[in-house]
Design an enzyme around this catalytic site. Structure first.
Site, PDB file in Angstrom:
ATOM      1  N   LYS A  14       0.829  -1.519  -0.136  1.00 47.39           N
ATOM      2  CA  LYS A  14       0.300  -0.087  -0.034  1.00 47.39           C
ATOM      3  C   LYS A  14       1.634   1.122  -0.070  1.00 47.39           C
ATOM      4  O   LYS A  14       0.484   2.332  -0.269  1.00 47.39           O
ATOM      5  CB  LYS A  14      -1.139   0.039   1.296  1.00 47.39           C
ATOM      6  N   ARG A  89      -9.286   1.144   9.510  1.00 47.82           N
ATOM      7  CA  ARG A  89      -9.157  -0.719   9.121  1.00 47.82           C
ATOM      8  C   ARG A  89     -10.453  -1.453   9.733  1.00 47.82           C
ATOM      9  O   ARG A  89     -10.428  -2.438  10.430  1.00 47.82           O
ATOM     10  CB  ARG A  89      -7.867  -0.659  10.203  1.00 47.82           C
ATOM     11  N   ARG A 128      11.199  -7.363   4.658  1.00 47.12           N
ATOM     12  CA  ARG A 128      11.318  -5.456   5.003  1.00 47.12           C
ATOM     13  C   ARG A 128      12.182  -4.913   6.853  1.00 47.12           C
ATOM     14  O   ARG A 128      12.892  -4.430   6.806  1.00 47.12           O
ATOM     15  CB  ARG A 128       9.425  -5.633   4.859  1.00 47.12           C
ATOM     16  N   ARG A 134      11.200  -1.655  12.357  1.00 47.54           N
ATOM     17  CA  ARG A 134      10.341  -1.230  12.772  1.00 47.54           C
ATOM     18  C   ARG A 134       9.666  -2.834  13.655  1.00 47.54           C
ATOM     19  O   ARG A 134      10.455  -3.811  13.370  1.00 47.54           O
ATOM     20  CB  ARG A 134       8.702  -1.134  11.758  1.00 47.54           C
ATOM     21  N   ARG A 146      -0.752  -9.636  12.810  1.00 48.57           N
ATOM     22  CA  ARG A 146      -1.383  -8.730  12.111  1.00 48.57           C
ATOM     23  C   ARG A 146      -2.062  -8.761  11.565  1.00 48.57           C
ATOM     24  O   ARG A 146      -2.925  -8.121  10.594  1.00 48.57           O
ATOM     25  CB  ARG A 146       0.563  -7.252  11.729  1.00 48.57           C
TER      26      ARG A 146
HETATM   27  P1  AMP Z   1       0.791   0.455   9.288  1.00 47.54           P
HETATM   28  O1  AMP Z   1       1.922   1.198   8.986  1.00 47.54           O
HETATM   29  O2  AMP Z   1      -0.144   0.699   8.031  1.00 47.54           O
HETATM   30  O3  AMP Z   1       1.001  -0.828   8.540  1.00 47.54           O
HETATM   31  O4  AMP Z   1       0.786   0.490  10.481  1.00 47.54           O
HETATM   32  C1  AMP Z   1       1.031   0.069  11.485  1.00 47.54           C
HETATM   33  C2  AMP Z   1       0.240  -0.231  12.355  1.00 47.54           C
HETATM   34  O5  AMP Z   1      -0.259   1.041  12.967  1.00 47.54           O
HETATM   35  C3  AMP Z   1      -1.259  -0.981  12.987  1.00 47.54           C
HETATM   36  O6  AMP Z   1       0.017  -2.045  13.304  1.00 47.54           O
HETATM   37  C4  AMP Z   1      -1.403  -0.195  14.108  1.00 47.54           C
HETATM   38  O7  AMP Z   1      -1.128  -0.796  15.384  1.00 47.54           O
HETATM   39  C5  AMP Z   1      -1.070   0.852  13.628  1.00 47.54           C
HETATM   40  N1  AMP Z   1      -2.895   1.600  12.806  1.00 47.54           N
HETATM   41  C6  AMP Z   1      -2.030   1.869  11.878  1.00 47.54           C
HETATM   42  N2  AMP Z   1      -3.227   2.757  11.206  1.00 47.54           N
HETATM   43  C7  AMP Z   1      -4.460   2.502  11.957  1.00 47.54           C
HETATM   44  C8  AMP Z   1      -5.667   2.753  11.905  1.00 47.54           C
HETATM   45  N3  AMP Z   1      -6.056   2.676  10.567  1.00 47.54           N
HETATM   46  N4  AMP Z   1      -6.151   1.995  12.870  1.00 47.54           N
HETATM   47  C9  AMP Z   1      -6.043   1.504  13.964  1.00 47.54           C
HETATM   48  N5  AMP Z   1      -4.155   1.221  13.795  1.00 47.54           N
HETATM   49  C10 AMP Z   1      -3.908   1.850  13.136  1.00 47.54           C
END
Ligand code: AMP
Length: 191
Positions: A14, A89, A128, A134, A146
């Protein structure tokens, strides 16, 4: 305005595709993951609270991310459109996004779902994790969590947009540019 949701499981690509899409269509990028990580880097109260969820691969509470998006949409009302990446989400977030946009006379144009199967996702995220820094990419059990959280809490969002005839699946496996071309073809059809 062109308001796209770039959707898919963790590791689907994404972020990579969102960067290309915003450049080509001159849109504003909203990545809730990136915003949360920058809050964390700045050690804000919000960032430190979110870290507890992020490190375990759990979702940060809806009200926190909805508030973040609301603030950023308000600051960018002169944009040509938005790309939401990693948001919504949950169904609650999807409803909140609709409400927030509707209040401004806007709506989600379409949900583009990058489709990648489980084993490929794990492979990409482990890879990654070698240099992303991360915490949530470092441990296979957190990666698996996740993906499970995505299947349980996030997948229902697809049905929500499908009912509104706004669902556009794209194969997320292949060369980055080839996937991007397929995404552009879908966007050009929506416009
Ligand atoms: P991402 O970078 O999109 O993979 O997000 C990393 C982490 O941030 C996720 O595993 C969640 O813990 C938190 N996170 C990101 N976006 C959301 C969202 N829309 N709702 C809830 N948690 C989020």
């Amino acid at each position: 305005m062109l308001n796209l949701v770039l959707f898919g499981p963790p590791g689907a690509g994404k972020g990579t595709q969102a960067e290309k899409v915003i450049k080509k269509y001159e849109l504003v990028h909203f990545s809730t993951g990136d915003i949360l990580r920058s809050e964390l880097a700045a050690k804000t109260e919000l960032g430190l609270e979110a870290k507890k969820f992020m490190d375990k691969g759990e979702l940060v509470p809806d009200e926190v991310v909805i508030g973040m998006i609301d603030a950023k949409v308000k600051r960018n009302m002169d944009a040509k459109g938005f790309v939401f990446d990693g948001f919504p989400r949950t169904i609650e977030q999807a409803k909140a996004l609709d409400e927030l946009l509707n209040k401004k006379g806007l709506e989600v144009t379409g949900l583009i779902v990058l489709e990648v199967e489980h084993d490929e996702l794990v492979k990409r995220l482990v890879n990654r994790g070698k240099d992303s820094g991360r915490e949530d990419d470092k441990d296979v059990s957190i990666i698996e969590n996740r993906i499970q959280v995505y299947n349980r809490k996030t997948m229902p969002v697809v049905e929500y947009y499908e009912k509104a005839n706004k669902y556009y699946p794209v194969n997320g496996v292949g060369e980055i540019d080839e996937i991007f071309q397929n995404i552009c073809a879908v966007i050009d059809k929506m416009k």
